[in-house]
Design an enzyme around this catalytic site. Sequence first.
Site, PDB file in Angstrom:
ATOM      1  N   HIS A 191      44.856 134.319  17.388  1.00 52.23           N
ATOM      2  CA  HIS A 191      44.225 133.001  17.534  1.00 52.23           C
ATOM      3  C   HIS A 191      42.928 133.056  18.332  1.00 52.23           C
ATOM      4  CE1 HIS A 191      43.963 128.745  17.245  1.00 52.23           C
ATOM      5  NE2 HIS A 191      45.250 128.535  17.042  1.00 52.23           N
ATOM      6  N   ASP A 224      44.271 131.745  -3.843  1.00 49.38           N
ATOM      7  CA  ASP A 224      44.587 131.936  -5.263  1.00 49.38           C
ATOM      8  C   ASP A 224      44.196 133.357  -5.665  1.00 49.38           C
ATOM      9  OD1 ASP A 224      44.821 131.909  -8.009  1.00 49.38           O
ATOM     10  OD2 ASP A 224      43.357 130.316  -8.349  1.00 49.38           O
TER      11      ASP A 224
END
Length: 401
Positions: free
Chosen positions: A150, A382
């Site tokens: 993070h 995708d």
Amino acid sequence: MNVRVESSRIIKPFYDGKKDPPSTKQHIPLSVFDKVTYNSHVAVIYAYRPPTPQNAILELGLRKALAQYREFAGRLGLNDKGDGAIFLNDEGMRFVEASIDSTLDQAMPLKPSPALLSLHPSLKGVEELVQVQLTRFSCGSLVVGYTSHHLVADGQATSNFLVAWGQACRGLDIRPVPFNDRTLFVPREPPIFEFEHNGVEFMNKKLKDNYIVEDAFDEEIVVHKVHFAVEFLAKLKARASSSNGNNERYSTFKCLVAHLWRAITKARGLNGFETTMMRISVNGRVRLNPKVPDEYFGNLVLWAFPSAKVKDLLREPLSYAVKLIDNAVAKVNNNYFQSFIDFATHKVEEEGLVPTADMNKSVLCPNLEVDSWLRIPFYDLDFGGGSPFIFMPSYFPTEVL
């Protein structure tokens, strides 16, 4: 799930024919927003039905994406001034191939539970800033377990990297390219400390050391994944708007969070005079003036902290809680972000302060933490067969929404 790890190795950026790859001697200092966020890895899970690309295609796509997002192929460390930095040394990320002798349907539904931890590499003691595990099921389905640090990137930036990975796997150019300038956040001279930040984003290190108590309840925390019907959400919004006195329309997110805040507080059976507070993440890209582009790669999040007495939160109508949330989020504006930049630059080291953000606490009662991923394009990963049919956080036993 009996997951079998087939291989685990480091992969590095692929510069696709460049005669002169970039220097591996550079480093990027962490910004004030990087330094104030959670100092830990976070993990998410994706699932795809067959057909899916071969692992070699997914690996090459990752290497091409790393060539654009070099920070994720680097390492965290300290520069010669002793400040936190990302070293662009191209040492690479971890790439794990795994399999399981059952169908994905047999493992469904994927619920937040310790079983999910076998679908991505461990988050502890990790030197690499990104890890990916590809788990193939006997039915041909693919589960992608992804972890990243993070301190390097927030949710928006991480999702941009994941979208780029999918583009590279489909043979497309990576668009848009990341905006990498972490020197944007310049303090004003003289600095203006317009808001209080000590005790909000930061606290005294000695005070925090005394405050943190080892949580002994991890095994008792049950993590739920809940879907709310569209009809329920519409009724919730109508109730919040009709009782606020001016028919102001509130967002679905704020109405739902207000409802959950009240429901959880009631279930806890807290004393009516106790104060309950929420920590709600706020994306600064659209709040700073001038705005920072969505493709900014790094952290750019602060938090809103609505609070209320328990008796008021439960006695007043839903619109009361929604208004508290709405007002608190609205205050985290350009002026607040600028005040934070000035304070974090000039006062944190001087006063010996450390971030209040802490993923090691699992019990937050009487408070809550809220992170919204509604506008973050995680579902746009995708590989050529469309969006994932499952996207979810990994198992993390803590009281958040």
